[in-house]
Design a protein around this motif. Structure first.
Motif, PDB file in Angstrom:
ATOM      1  N   THR B  60    -103.398  -0.738 -69.338  1.00 23.62           N
ATOM      2  CA  THR B  60    -104.161  -0.901 -70.628  1.00 23.62           C
ATOM      3  C   THR B  60    -104.642  -2.307 -70.741  1.00 23.62           C
ATOM      4  N   ASP B 100    -108.685   9.923 -70.562  1.00 21.02           N
ATOM      5  CA  ASP B 100    -107.769  10.884 -71.079  1.00 21.02           C
ATOM      6  C   ASP B 100    -106.621  10.187 -71.371  1.00 21.02           C
ATOM      7  N   SER B 101    -105.954   9.468 -70.655  1.00 18.20           N
ATOM      8  CA  SER B 101    -104.670   8.840 -70.835  1.00 18.20           C
ATOM      9  C   SER B 101    -104.643   7.262 -70.609  1.00 18.20           C
ATOM     10  N   TRP B 102    -103.529   6.694 -71.042  1.00 14.34           N
ATOM     11  CA  TRP B 102    -103.554   5.181 -70.844  1.00 14.34           C
ATOM     12  C   TRP B 102    -103.080   4.744 -69.657  1.00 14.34           C
ATOM     13  N   ASP B 103    -102.239   5.710 -69.033  1.00 16.23           N
ATOM     14  CA  ASP B 103    -101.697   5.228 -67.601  1.00 16.23           C
ATOM     15  C   ASP B 103    -102.477   5.780 -66.374  1.00 16.23           C
ATOM     16  N   TRP B 189     -95.317   6.904 -63.259  1.00 19.25           N
ATOM     17  CA  TRP B 189     -96.625   6.020 -63.241  1.00 19.25           C
ATOM     18  C   TRP B 189     -97.274   6.222 -61.767  1.00 19.25           C
ATOM     19  N   LYS B 192     -98.491   9.576 -60.543  1.00 20.88           N
ATOM     20  CA  LYS B 192     -99.607  10.208 -61.191  1.00 20.88           C
ATOM     21  C   LYS B 192    -100.660   9.454 -60.809  1.00 20.88           C
TER      22      LYS B 192
END
Lengths: 291, 291
Positions: B60, B100-103, B189, B192
């Motif tokens: 982020t 779509d996602s922060w990670d 993390w 993914k």
């Protein structure tokens, strides 16, 4: 004003062998609104009460800017000094116009007590910083010695630091400022704030809040350090006027030992400037807080 | 890849007797997208080329977090070391799912080169950091000596620092990390990210990018420092696994002089933790950068 406000601890971060904690409480001075502050306690506080240095932030800031970007915590830990970071205004008062501009209302309390009816219930940052926070923190039993207190700040918060220092009854042992609004009654930011918050506008502010006016009539020893940068656009645009403050101080007989105003070549208004001289300011205050 | 990218200076702040400047350029490694970086040049750079320490930020984050909150600039100024702060991913690639996602996606480039077709044009942060930035900065004539280069980072950037250090041909003299994702193929993390960016997923990452795997097979002297906090929730949740990295290092014969992993009591994942040990990390790298 009650001093029995309940402090709610929102977060705690270990830092430099001490703790940076964020608290919330219902502030009587701010008309019953919730307000946040950060408090850095050095490791030394586990062995007894430590002196307190108050940091007042500038326009648009919160209690976080100085804590995160000032590079103050390391030097304060070494000196065994706590730093208290109040917010810069009440939040959520719901007053018409409160959120219309970045330099008035929310984030722009100017560390004064408003006298215009629509603002006077909530916009009392002077009372909040000067009286309420010390009372609430003492009542909460935090390991702080408010008899040893100094104050510093940036820009609007530099105005606040100098103004509170010079207008309170020796509550603070020393004051310092980065790029302070030094003569707000003659600067656009100050005029806008005073006209907005005070029934008497800048005339009302002159006697009570303007550091240049206050130093010109001050009758005791002072310990003041000011830094500003030559590439600070707000300085260039006449918002800060440290030269007026310096001139008034010298005219009133305060020499370099009591009022030191330093022009820093090439520095601007940012936290890169502040952090560069942060350690120096902490050491300045340590001289008096630990005396 | 062209090394003739035109650097556009977006801002400049004087800091600690040096300069913190933000630049933009069209990155070939990132598929022609504009990318930003910050560069701190110590005052000493006016007298000749200085060594370079690369700081890789975490999920982020941008090029600003380390520059503003790390407390790195003061110690780097004293040591005469430049710090290069790249961004953490390409921005605005327009790939479905990118935001779509922060990670994963924007802000989460993981310092690898993507091999899945939809990501491989843009998501090449490894090439960007390892090759492109040094080439572009050297071509621009900045006073940097890329023969003296070290690398450090936080969390995802700690993974990046260790991974680039251990998988490049001695491009960096030393590596350090705050709370690194130390064994990403075994952490949510990492899995993914690798499943998303790499055709072979974590299997592909194991050989190339996983620091714990890399150290277990490394055959030369290393200089590595890692700090993590016992109150780091991501550590507690098994995202970081520094214990796996440490175990692999010891099994591979690296002693405390080569791989030091320090557990810091009570510290968490924040920049309050990072800034506490920032000066220490700068001094660690100075030993090798100035040798």
């Amino acid at each position: 004003m009650s001093n029995t406000a309940v402090l709610e601890k929102l977060s705690s971060n270990r830092a430099f062998g001490g703790e940076l904690a964020k608290y919330k409480f219902k502030s009587a001075a701010l008309g019953g609104l919730d307000t946040n502050f950060n408090l850095f306690l050095p490791g030394k506080a586990s062995g007894g009460n430590v002196p307190v240095l108050v940091y007042l932030a500038g326009l648009t800031c919160t209690e976080d800017n100085g804590a995160q970007k000032g590079s103050f915590l390391g030097p304060a830990a070494k000196e065994g000094i706590a730093i208290l970071f109040p917010d810069t205004s009440p939040r959520g008062a719901g007053i018409p116009g409160e959120d219309d501009s970045w330099d008035f209302g929310t984030g722009a309390g100017f560390y004064i007590n408003a006298t215009k009816p629509e603002w006077s219930k909530h916009y009392n940052m002077r009372t909040h910083v000067l009286f309420e926070l010390p009372q609430v923190l003492e009542a909460a039993g935090l390991p702080l010695d408010f008899k040893r207190q100094s104050i510093f700040g940036h820009s609007m918060g530099g105005h606040g630091a100098l103004s509170l220092y010079l207008s309170s009854s020796k509550q603070y042992r020393s004051a310092s400022a980065f790029a302070p609004i030094s003569n707000p009654v003659n600067a656009p930011w100050g005029k806008k704030a005073f006209d907005g918050y005070l029934q008497g506008g800048s005339d009302e502010a002159r006697e009570q809040y303007d550091s240049t006016e206050l130093i010109s009539k001050y009758k005791d020893t002072v310990h003041i350090l000011v830094d500003y940068g030559t590439e600070d656009n707000f300085y260039k645009n006449g918002q800060l006027l440290p030269e007026n403050f310096l001139k008034a101080a010298r005219l009133a007989g305060f020499d370099e030992m009591q009022v030191r105003v330093r022009e820093q070549e090439g520095y601007d208004h940012s936290y890169y400037f502040i952090s560069t001289f942060g350690e120096d300011h902490i050491h300045f205050h340590a001289n008096f807080l630990k005396a």
